[in-house]
Design a protein around this motif. Sequence first.
Motif, short mmCIF file in Angstrom:
data_model
loop_
_atom_site.label_atom_id
_atom_site.label_comp_id
_atom_site.label_asym_id
_atom_site.label_seq_id
_atom_site.Cartn_x
_atom_site.Cartn_y
_atom_site.Cartn_z
N VAL A 262 0.80 -1.58 0.32
CA VAL A 262 -0.09 -0.17 -0.14
C VAL A 262 0.87 1.37 -0.41
O VAL A 262 0.60 2.22 -0.69
CB VAL A 262 -1.04 -0.03 1.07
N ILE A 263 2.04 0.96 1.18
CA ILE A 263 3.00 2.68 1.22
C ILE A 263 3.66 2.08 -0.67
O ILE A 263 3.45 3.71 -1.01
CB ILE A 263 3.85 2.24 2.23
N VAL A 264 4.33 1.54 -0.91
CA VAL A 264 4.86 1.54 -2.54
C VAL A 264 3.61 2.55 -3.34
O VAL A 264 4.50 2.70 -3.84
CB VAL A 264 5.31 0.26 -2.31
N THR A 265 2.26 1.75 -3.42
CA THR A 265 2.11 2.27 -4.39
C THR A 265 1.94 3.93 -4.48
O THR A 265 0.83 4.44 -5.23
CB THR A 265 0.44 1.88 -4.23
N ALA A 266 1.65 4.30 -2.81
CA ALA A 266 1.43 5.11 -2.75
C ALA A 266 2.69 6.74 -2.91
O ALA A 266 2.05 7.83 -3.62
CB ALA A 266 0.71 5.50 -0.94
N VAL A 267 3.27 6.19 -2.61
CA VAL A 267 4.44 6.70 -3.10
C VAL A 267 4.65 6.76 -4.69
O VAL A 267 5.01 7.76 -5.09
CB VAL A 267 6.49 6.16 -2.47
#
Length: 274
Positions: A262-267
Amino acid sequence: MSAQAATAHPTTARSTDIVRQIGVISAVSFMLIAAVVGVGALGGTPVQDLQDGALSASGSYLAPATQAFSIWTVIYVLMVAYAVWQALPSQRADARQRVLGWWIAATAVLNGLWLVSAQFTTLPVTVIVIVLLLVTLGWTLHLAVQNPPHGVRQALFTDITVGLHLGWVALATVANSTAWLTQIAPAEWAQAADAAAIAVIVVVALVGAGLALASGGRIAPGLAMGWGLVWIGVGRAAGEPASMPIAIAAWIAAAIVVLVPVIVTAVRFARNRT
């Protein structure tokens, strides 16, 4: 095949394309028949009772609770949906199907072979088969990342299907291997069971985070791994063999493998907007 090559949409079907479509349907059919045998519906022994109970929810410290295995229903439904979808005339000459089709068929065959090996062979053989399945799924996801999907249907029927399958099999490989080691390990090793299991869970969390980074934030593998880790925690907190330290470690790892993609996608999304 490169990502650029797979974005092309050839209009001329080849005879090998029809063979591939039939091969995928045959592979998924074999997997389903093996699954029916594996649950004991045709007179065989249910998986949880095979190998002297080593594959049951209480077979080792890293075995998920029984409820975790309901994810197989989702995976099987998606595999069947993929087999039907890829057989459509519109998918016959699709470049992405040419890249992924036979590999997805191979994962279906190995899935079925695991159930056959669990039913009729030995625990070490099941470990070999599930490791082969894990490697094949990993390579298939790699190809899917290298050849990005075009549209929701391609993402659903290929990437999400392969991702969920990979994430769950990664956990199942750990459980399967641990079940085998539990059967052959000296009794005194039980004293270090908590520490060893927590160390393995840490590795699983790192692998899950690595998958998220390598796949550009695909969440399906993390969801399946997180699901399994949650139920490992439940199994150790409420079942046997009991271990609250392992349960807590499993729950923390579950949060990590779900949150990292989720964090990777948001970044990545934020960078694309700038």
